[in-house]
Design a protein around this motif. Sequence first.
Motif, PDB file in Angstrom:
ATOM      1  N   LEU A  96       8.413  -1.366  -0.646  1.00  0.00           N
ATOM      2  CA  LEU A  96       8.672  -1.675   0.610  1.00  0.00           C
ATOM      3  C   LEU A  96       7.813  -0.559   1.672  1.00  0.00           C
ATOM      4  CD1 LEU A  96      10.475  -2.869   2.751  1.00  0.00           C
ATOM      5  CD2 LEU A  96      12.033  -0.803   2.574  1.00  0.00           C
ATOM      6  N   PHE A  97       7.731   0.456   1.158  1.00  0.00           N
ATOM      7  CA  PHE A  97       7.043   1.549   2.003  1.00  0.00           C
ATOM      8  C   PHE A  97       5.532   1.067   2.038  1.00  0.00           C
ATOM      9  CE2 PHE A  97       5.883   5.277   3.803  1.00  0.00           C
ATOM     10  CZ  PHE A  97       4.529   5.539   3.278  1.00  0.00           C
ATOM     11  N   VAL A 151       5.124  -1.921   4.307  1.00  0.00           N
ATOM     12  CA  VAL A 151       5.475  -1.853   5.627  1.00  0.00           C
ATOM     13  C   VAL A 151       4.400  -1.032   6.348  1.00  0.00           C
ATOM     14  CG1 VAL A 151       6.780  -0.619   7.406  1.00  0.00           C
ATOM     15  CG2 VAL A 151       7.826  -1.807   5.829  1.00  0.00           C
ATOM     16  N   ILE A 152       3.808  -0.054   5.515  1.00  0.00           N
ATOM     17  CA  ILE A 152       2.898   0.865   6.119  1.00  0.00           C
ATOM     18  C   ILE A 152       1.413   0.345   6.118  1.00  0.00           C
ATOM     19  CG2 ILE A 152       1.397   3.060   5.525  1.00  0.00           C
ATOM     20  CD1 ILE A 152       3.923   3.546   6.782  1.00  0.00           C
ATOM     21  N   ILE A 169       1.190  -2.119   8.910  1.00  0.00           N
ATOM     22  CA  ILE A 169       0.901  -1.686  10.190  1.00  0.00           C
ATOM     23  C   ILE A 169      -0.483  -1.202  10.328  1.00  0.00           C
ATOM     24  CG2 ILE A 169       1.347   0.435  11.828  1.00  0.00           C
ATOM     25  CD1 ILE A 169       4.305   0.490  10.544  1.00  0.00           C
ATOM     26  N   THR A 216       7.991  -5.945  10.887  1.00  0.00           N
ATOM     27  CA  THR A 216       8.273  -4.914  10.428  1.00  0.00           C
ATOM     28  C   THR A 216       9.970  -4.937  10.136  1.00  0.00           C
ATOM     29  OG1 THR A 216       6.783  -3.523  11.227  1.00  0.00           O
ATOM     30  CG2 THR A 216       8.377  -2.422  10.161  1.00  0.00           C
ATOM     31  N   PHE A 250      12.125  -5.268   6.889  1.00  0.00           N
ATOM     32  CA  PHE A 250      13.242  -4.576   6.537  1.00  0.00           C
ATOM     33  C   PHE A 250      14.671  -5.085   6.337  1.00  0.00           C
ATOM     34  CE2 PHE A 250      12.431   0.053   6.487  1.00  0.00           C
ATOM     35  CZ  PHE A 250      11.434   0.472   7.317  1.00  0.00           C
TER      36      PHE A 250
END
Lengths: 457, 300, 279
Positions: free
Chosen positions: B216-217, B220-221, B224, B281, B285
């Motif tokens: 997940l991290f 998302v990162i 971005i 994002t 989530f």
Amino acid sequence: MFTVLLALMLALTAVLSACGGKSDNGGTNAANSNTAGRSENGGGSNAGSGSEGSGGGDASKPVTLKVLWWGGQTRHDNTLKIIELYQQQNPHVTIEPEFTGFDGYWEKLSAMVAGNNTPDVLQMNFGEYLTQYAKNDVLADLNPFVESGIIDTSKLDAGIMESGVVDGKLLGIPLGMNALTVIYDPELIKQAGAQEPALGWTWDDFKAIARTVHQNLGIYGSPTLEANNILEYYARQNDQKFFSDDGTGVGFDDQIFIDYFNMQVELIKEGVMPSLDVMQQHSALEDQLIVHGKAPFDVRWSNQVVALAKAANRPLKLTVLPGPNTEKGLFLKPAMFFSVAKDSKNAEEAAKFINFFVNSLEVEEIQKGERGVPINAEIREAISKQLDEVQKNMFDYIDLAAANSSPIDTNYPVGSAEVLNLLGTDIEDRILFAEMSPEDGAAKFREQTADILARKR
Amino acid sequence: MATRKAGGYRNLTGYAFISPFLIGFFGLTVIPVAMTLYLSFTDYNMLRPPEWIGLEHYERMFTKDEKFWHSLRVTFFYTFTAVPLRLIVALAIAMLVAKIVRGAGFYRTVLYLPSIIGGSVAVAVMWRQLFGLEGAINTILKWLGLSGVSWLGDPKYAIWTLILLYGWQFGSSMLIFLAGLKNIPNDYYEAASVDGAGSVTMFFRITLPLLTPVILFNVVIQLINGFLAFTPAYVIFGDGRPLGATLMYVLYLFQNAFTFFDMGYASGMAWVLLVIVGLLTALIFKSSEYWVHYESKGDR
Amino acid sequence: MMRLRRIPVISHAILLALTVSMLYPVAWMVASSFKESSSVFVDAASLIPNQWNFDNYINGWKGVAGVTFTTFFKNTFLVVGISTIGSVLSSAVIAFGFSRIRFRGRNLWFVCMMLTMLLPYEIVMVPQYILFNQFGWINTYLPLIIPTFFGTPFFVFLMMQFIRSIPYDLDEAAEIDGCNKFTTFVRIILPLILPAMMTCVIFSFYWRWDDFLAPLLYLNKVSLYTVSLAIKMFSDPDNVTDWGALFAMSTLSLIPVCAAFFAFQRYIVEGIHTSGLKG
């Protein structure tokens, strides 16, 4: 535990607020320069208002000047030596130098202006930069200093000095001169059995040489011609200008545009000029076709010859761009300016510094043309004796260009950067990639330019 | 017991722990950020005070600016191609490296090098050389019997040089996956193999689920990062050529801000980007409730 | 049994092949640093330089205006070192707050934090510059260092994910033993997220090492410059770019980052092999 954190929080807030309110650093306020510094509004009417006598060194109060410029290692080293020299000769002046690479210079400068931190002396570029900074009242009018003799313009090329004038105000003093030039490899041309270009040659001659070289040597006859640089020349040699006088749109007929591009489209089809995707491979100066011996010509600014010649490692020559009417088309362009901030508290001292910069032989002896060919005729002559072969060629070329050119067009309206971007990365690419005909390109360019300029007022 | 003042205590401690963030946020971030929102409604060229013009920028952006939409398309394509590429490669390599004992440090460092080099001028020059008409990549392609491609000049392929650059720099994601892999207790694997599970089963039943917080991290990162990508496009191509094939959104934004002296428009673009990426994002989530597994069973 | 033995060999083979191809670009850059500046593009195809030219390194190191790369490297170590410590520690504290304590407004602040990551620095930098100018922080390292003490969203988020993979039972066990939140954080959680923290240290190190815009804006005196900023000064679009020096210094610039990486990556590896429940 959290009391500790709470205390920390309070402490930090206290620290931050204590730091607030400090006046901005640099720029001392020498009482005497306030008079000279403040009266720079509007045209230069008040001759000698508030300025002390000419020449340096008799103002006794200490002055600090912030000077900002961009460049590479060489320029930085040179300029710092020059600053040392000036400080020696003017002990009451302390100069705080600031310098960066070209990359990031404008971001830094605009942040400084936004933060009311503009340096006293700043390096400026011709074109939209000058226009924008001028229109937004960031730069000081230097006419009063010229009139009072603080800036001696008697030996400075009058034509190039015009380039620093916006709306009647002199907003920048050019530091060097540049001109468009055709760089060519005489060997390659000889090998191909073509005629070496000379003063008085025309576009037809150019095409002939290119075709001959291509046929006989199998390499390209010429790279494509960057519209951002050369289209203006082309318009001018046909008695027109790039931007219209009223700054609302394109200043030349569609036919000019069409002819300019048709020539290239034709040559690309014949294989004499490379297609755009080949041109795309070579972006660095040292990587151009002529360096690799893949074309006998290159067209760019005279200042860039030094790097090109070094990379090519063989003798290259310079000549004017093809005619007819080369003198109408060619122009001397300032390599860069030094300008003074409008709200500088030491404008007079800044002007003196700039005067020193452009009028002292010792300065140029250090620089040796690194900022362009000097605009002071005497210095130019004296220096060219101290230069190496390549640099001398560049200087000689400027003399040739100066004799065969007409004043630069200074009507670069606000928004010209966007227009040039449109031309250079969009329209030119599409035409040369054969995705758009020159006719359509002309129409589109005209329409979009008008839109952009209208939007920018 | 602890329950009486629990709520109040929790709030205080919570805020105490995040106080550094709050101080920074209010002291250093919120004002500049709010300013950029304000600027998006003004005509601002940084050289003189901003002038209010209302929604003009947004209007032009959505109705008249083809470059805006074009750069969005380019960026979307780039992000949704480059990010999966990077993450899949990163995970695969991380798993390989995790199993190696000897020389692991060496591999990790070497595979990480490309990430470190980042977007410097040196990288740009090198990458251009690599993908030039006669560069190493085309040489390999020809050697394999395929014809070379004009990577830098052909609008169809230019973006791939950037995508591949992004994939090449997978080291940072790999590192995070490695840390995540190392976090999975060996006992789980041992227990599973005792139960007779094969490596594929172990991957899907143990590794993947326990990696989901880290996945997940990374997703998302990287998302971005992908949307905000700027430096490589800037140093390698500079202005979106050829034919705007590499005109990333933030590159166009940067051009507007600093080349066209239109900081107001650029600020507007920044906020549009913020909304788009923020929504994406948030979606991720939200979806994470369904596929991310936390050992701590959610949070307290 | 046979299968187990073959796997590492294949892994090694793949990794080795990958490494070589990954390294080619880097090798090119290093090789170019030994070539003479103007010939970098002319013989771009050849990896091994014709002559091993150390001039680039010597010249490059001289730096600009009498400030050598010794100073630049020192400056960069200082800035990067302090900001790394600041950002990793503060982020850990914040991460704990967000993931282990359910307080009112938590989600709101988390969203705010994530949102700050979504704005490109290029947009925020001008307003930030104005703000820092008001504080009088221009031409100091303060704008580069102070903000890091307030947490870096990327690190906070990363550590949150790691903290969440630690079963809450550990916290409860600690609390029963008499720990308050802070002690739990320091004694239990912090050691367990060491791999995550080390990862953050590595990231912080090389991000800040490479950062060029912030130093460009805020540092005026050359003696304060960082390595990344100094390297930019070798490239000059309208004059002679000293490619050799640029590559040379870029190569050197890699070394501390690699070294830092190599030093810290062990900690990521030696993570936790137990979930801690075994005590």
